[in-house]
Design a protein around this motif. Structure first.
Motif, mmCIF file in Angstrom:
data_model
loop_
_atom_site.group_PDB
_atom_site.id
_atom_site.type_symbol
_atom_site.label_atom_id
_atom_site.label_comp_id
_atom_site.label_asym_id
_atom_site.label_seq_id
_atom_site.Cartn_x
_atom_site.Cartn_y
_atom_site.Cartn_z
ATOM 1 N N SER A 82 3.714 3.783 -4.126
ATOM 2 C CA SER A 82 3.065 4.588 -5.147
ATOM 3 C C SER A 82 3.946 5.481 -5.736
ATOM 4 N N PHE A 83 4.934 4.706 -6.501
ATOM 5 C CA PHE A 83 6.028 5.616 -7.310
ATOM 6 C C PHE A 83 5.643 5.680 -8.799
ATOM 7 N N GLY A 85 -0.486 9.197 -6.694
ATOM 8 C CA GLY A 85 -0.568 8.277 -5.634
ATOM 9 C C GLY A 85 -0.395 8.666 -4.362
ATOM 10 N N TYR A 86 0.355 9.687 -4.364
ATOM 11 C CA TYR A 86 0.818 10.232 -2.993
ATOM 12 C C TYR A 86 0.767 11.920 -2.943
ATOM 13 N N GLN A 87 0.297 12.307 -1.743
ATOM 14 C CA GLN A 87 0.345 13.570 -1.825
ATOM 15 C C GLN A 87 1.532 14.394 -1.927
ATOM 16 N N THR A 88 2.951 13.969 -1.606
ATOM 17 C CA THR A 88 4.316 14.508 -1.564
ATOM 18 C C THR A 88 4.587 14.543 -3.238
ATOM 19 N N ASN A 89 3.901 13.401 -4.029
ATOM 20 C CA ASN A 89 4.148 13.510 -5.545
ATOM 21 C C ASN A 89 3.524 14.418 -5.992
ATOM 22 N N THR A 147 9.394 0.384 -8.480
ATOM 23 C CA THR A 147 8.311 -0.524 -7.904
ATOM 24 C C THR A 147 8.776 -2.032 -8.011
ATOM 25 N N ALA A 158 0.717 -1.171 0.078
ATOM 26 C CA ALA A 158 -0.115 0.093 -0.149
ATOM 27 C C ALA A 158 0.958 1.365 0.052
ATOM 28 N N SER A 159 2.132 1.121 0.677
ATOM 29 C CA SER A 159 3.095 2.499 0.420
ATOM 30 C C SER A 159 3.848 2.371 -0.753
#
Length: 84
Positions: free
Chosen positions: A35-36, A41-45, A67, A32-33
């Motif tokens: 998200s590359f 996929g993720y807020q920082t991205n 991944t 689940a972590s």
């Protein structure tokens, strides 16, 4: 949200097979972590996507090997660290 949805399924699978649930739960947690592959996929991205001038294909080009490497490491190390 993905981990919250998959946790009961992995727990049920572990109990149905008579295995220790820890490797199943850790596989869900690690997966689940990862998200590359996408800036969505993720807020920082999303934060670095616009400010850094990245394109969507940049995430695919760098995220796919990363991944794949994490997936292979997870498949090799999870049974060693958390035996079934």
């Amino acid at each position: 949200a993905a981990a919250a949805l998959m946790f009961p399924i992995s727990l049920a699978t572990a109990t149905a097979t008579g295995s220790d649930p820890r490797p199943f739960v850790m596989a869900v947690t690690f997966s689940a972590s990862l998200s590359f592959l996408s800036p969505i996929g993720y807020q920082t991205n999303m934060m670095v996507y616009a400010l850094g001038g990245y394109r969507f294909t940049d995430f695919l080009r760098v995220g796919a090997p990363l991944t794949l490497a994490c997936l292979i490491m997870q498949l090799v190390l999870l049974p060693i660290v958390f035996p079934f």
